[in-house]
Design a protein around this motif. Structure first.
Motif, PDB file in Angstrom:
ATOM      1  N   SER A 137      -9.586   7.751  -9.592  1.00 53.22           N
ATOM      2  CA  SER A 137      -9.430   9.016  -8.866  1.00 53.22           C
ATOM      3  C   SER A 137      -8.121   9.080  -8.089  1.00 53.22           C
ATOM      4  N   LYS A 138      -7.493   7.930  -7.889  1.00 55.64           N
ATOM      5  CA  LYS A 138      -6.223   7.903  -7.159  1.00 55.64           C
ATOM      6  C   LYS A 138      -5.014   7.974  -8.090  1.00 55.64           C
ATOM      7  N   ILE A 139      -5.279   8.005  -9.374  1.00 54.11           N
ATOM      8  CA  ILE A 139      -4.196   8.155 -10.354  1.00 54.11           C
ATOM      9  C   ILE A 139      -4.021   9.643 -10.647  1.00 54.11           C
ATOM     10  N   HIS A 140      -2.841  10.168 -10.359  1.00 53.10           N
ATOM     11  CA  HIS A 140      -2.588  11.605 -10.519  1.00 53.10           C
ATOM     12  C   HIS A 140      -1.635  11.842 -11.688  1.00 53.10           C
ATOM     13  N   GLU A 187       0.819  -1.213   0.000  1.00 55.19           N
ATOM     14  CA  GLU A 187       0.000   0.000   0.000  1.00 55.19           C
ATOM     15  C   GLU A 187       0.853   1.263   0.000  1.00 55.19           C
ATOM     16  N   ARG A 224       2.159   2.188  -3.555  1.00 56.73           N
ATOM     17  CA  ARG A 224       1.259   2.278  -4.700  1.00 56.73           C
ATOM     18  C   ARG A 224       1.205   3.679  -5.328  1.00 56.73           C
ATOM     19  N   ASP A 225       1.354   4.718  -4.508  1.00 48.51           N
ATOM     20  CA  ASP A 225       1.332   6.070  -5.078  1.00 48.51           C
ATOM     21  C   ASP A 225       2.448   6.271  -6.097  1.00 48.51           C
ATOM     22  N   ARG A 260       1.120   4.876  -9.205  1.00 48.11           N
ATOM     23  CA  ARG A 260      -0.078   5.539  -9.739  1.00 48.11           C
ATOM     24  C   ARG A 260       0.220   6.922 -10.295  1.00 48.11           C
ATOM     25  N   ASN A 261       1.173   7.638  -9.709  1.00 46.33           N
ATOM     26  CA  ASN A 261       1.476   9.005 -10.133  1.00 46.33           C
ATOM     27  C   ASN A 261       2.306   9.026 -11.412  1.00 46.33           C
ATOM     28  N   ILE A 274      -8.692  -0.826  -9.879  1.00 44.08           N
ATOM     29  CA  ILE A 274      -7.928   0.397  -9.607  1.00 44.08           C
ATOM     30  C   ILE A 274      -8.877   1.586  -9.654  1.00 44.08           C
ATOM     31  N   ASP A 275      -8.845   2.399  -8.626  1.00 44.40           N
ATOM     32  CA  ASP A 275      -9.675   3.591  -8.548  1.00 44.40           C
ATOM     33  C   ASP A 275      -9.028   4.701  -9.373  1.00 44.40           C
ATOM     34  N   ARG A 324      -6.908   7.571 -18.301  1.00 44.22           N
ATOM     35  CA  ARG A 324      -7.328   7.388 -16.907  1.00 44.22           C
ATOM     36  C   ARG A 324      -8.840   7.363 -16.790  1.00 44.22           C
TER      37      ARG A 324
END
Length: 422
Positions: free
Chosen positions: A198-201, A155, A158-159, A162-163, A195-196, A184
């Protein structure tokens, strides 16, 4: 060792680089007057304005790549050599290449530019440039692979998967940001259900957006990206920390990411043998008003490698395809004028305008003093680029892909293609 080019009674023009300048030059050289030899490290021309769509799986690489041998198959006295230029021997009028020596009567260097990391070794090590189809395919692999990693990484990690960080606010940076935002929103939910989105920036870092276009285009481009959820940071990247997988900004802040796309600057490709006094800003070759290299006889330069000035462009012309093509046409015309004993013409750049696509139904365009945005600019962008694509077959395939993607948002490929061993 020589490259085995048959001798002829015609003057030999050796062209280094098959980009927009190179292929335009070959197309415009009089085949009844010149023998033409094209040298390139690839055996194909790549349509760079659409490379970012390969990275986003919107187009296949074969749709925007064109074999030199097929392009010029009907030309008399044309030869291609798959090689890299290693040195110019101006005294002997020989171009040294990895395929052997090539004698020339006229030499035109237009090998383009490469990514400029401004000496930052950490950035150069981890960042992905976007100057070729190979780099676009690698970026596509990384985007899809990172999404796979999100599903299995701890966890706290994961950022970083994702970023996504894009560095550079020019047309390429804007286009990549926009199309990744659409992936996205429309593609991710269909391919990665767990995968959500909204959490991918998606971060775009640059001092300004579309600075080479009008202020109106810059403002409209920024608004469109922000509406699509791209997070724009007005600043500069200072470094990258591999230990924490973080991009470090000059203001002291940081962003965790394992995917950095660097489109923040370019520098001209260098070829040994060009005198130091002929090299200008950004490694570009200084040319006179005829596009002949300063201090060299029978050697010319065009495109991103060349820099010349006129009243409206005292610091040189922008490194754009339209500049490269106009310079190449002038060189071809002047070589013919030399052959028939007519005075050469001088280079005068005609600005045809600039455009940038941001996403579906979104683009900005500055044409003939007029500004367009939204759907109209987007439709104009598509028509102009479709017209510019070489070959009827490729035009049809690209149009078909665009229509399918417009209605269904499904790219042609979702495969991770590895080169060699993983």
């Amino acid at each position: 060792m020589n490259a085995y080019i048959p001798e002829t009674d015609k003057k030999r023009v050796v062209v280094v680089g098959g980009g927009f300048a190179g292929i335009t030059l070959v197309e415009n050289l009089d085949e009844n007057l010149f023998q033409v030899v094209l040298v390139d490290k690839n055996n194909y021309h790549q349509f760079q304005p659409l490379i970012y769509q390969v990275a986003a799986s919107g187009l296949e690489a074969s749709s925007i790549c064109f074999s030199f041998r097929r392009l010029f198959r009907k030309r008399k006295n044309f030869f291609f050599r798959l090689a890299k230029a290693t040195k110019v021997d101006s005294e002997k009028k020989i171009l040294k290449t990895t395929a052997g020596d090539i004698r020339y009567d006229y030499l035109v260097v237009c090998a383009g530019a490469t990514t400029n990391f401004f000496g930052n070794k950490n950035i150069e090590k981890v960042a992905l440039p976007m100057k070729s189809v190979e780099e676009a395919i690698y970026l596509r692999n990384r985007v899809i692979e990172n999404n796979e990693e999100v599903l299995t990484a701890p966890e706290e990690e994961r950022d970083s998967y994702r970023n996504m960080v894009i560095v550079g606010g020019g047309a390429t940076g804007v286009e990549i940001s926009g199309i990744m935002s659409e992936m996205r929103r429309f593609v991710m939910p269909k391919n990665f259900h767990n995968i959500d989105p909204s959490k991918i920036h998606i971060y775009l870092i640059a001092p300004s957006i579309l600075a080479t276009m009008t202020e109106k285009s810059s403002i409209d481009g920024r608004k469109a990206l922000e509406k699509m959820g791209v997070e724009i940071i007005d600043g500069r990247v200072a470094d990258y920390d591999e230990a924490t997988h973080s991009v470090l900004l000059q203001d002291g802040t940081s962003i965790r990411t394992r995917l950095v796309v660097w489109v923040s600057g370019i520098k001209a490709v260098t070829i040994p043998g060009i005198p130091d006094e002929s090299i200008g800003r950004g490694g570009r070759i200084i040319c006179d008003e005829y596009m002949q290299v300063k201090g060299m006889d029978s050697v010319f330069a065009a495109g991103d490698m060349a820099i010349t000035s006129e009243t409206a462009y005292p610091d040189g012309h922008p490194q754009l395809a339209q500049v490269a093509m106009q310079q190449a046409k002038l060189i071809a015309a002047n070589l013919k004028k030399d052959a028939i004993g007519v005075e050469r013409g001088v280079f005068k750049y005609k600005d045809l305008g600039s455009m940038a696509t941001i996403g579906r139904n979104r683009a900005v365009a500055d044409l003939n003093g007029l500004h367009f945005n939204g759907f109209i600019a987007w439709a104009m962008w598509m028509l102009i680029h479709l017209h510019s694509i070489l070959g009827v077959r490729n035009k049809i395939f690209i149009l078909f892909d665009w229509i399918i993607n417009y209605f269904y948002f499904m790219g042609s490929m979702r495969l991770i293609l590895f080169k060699g061993k993983r």
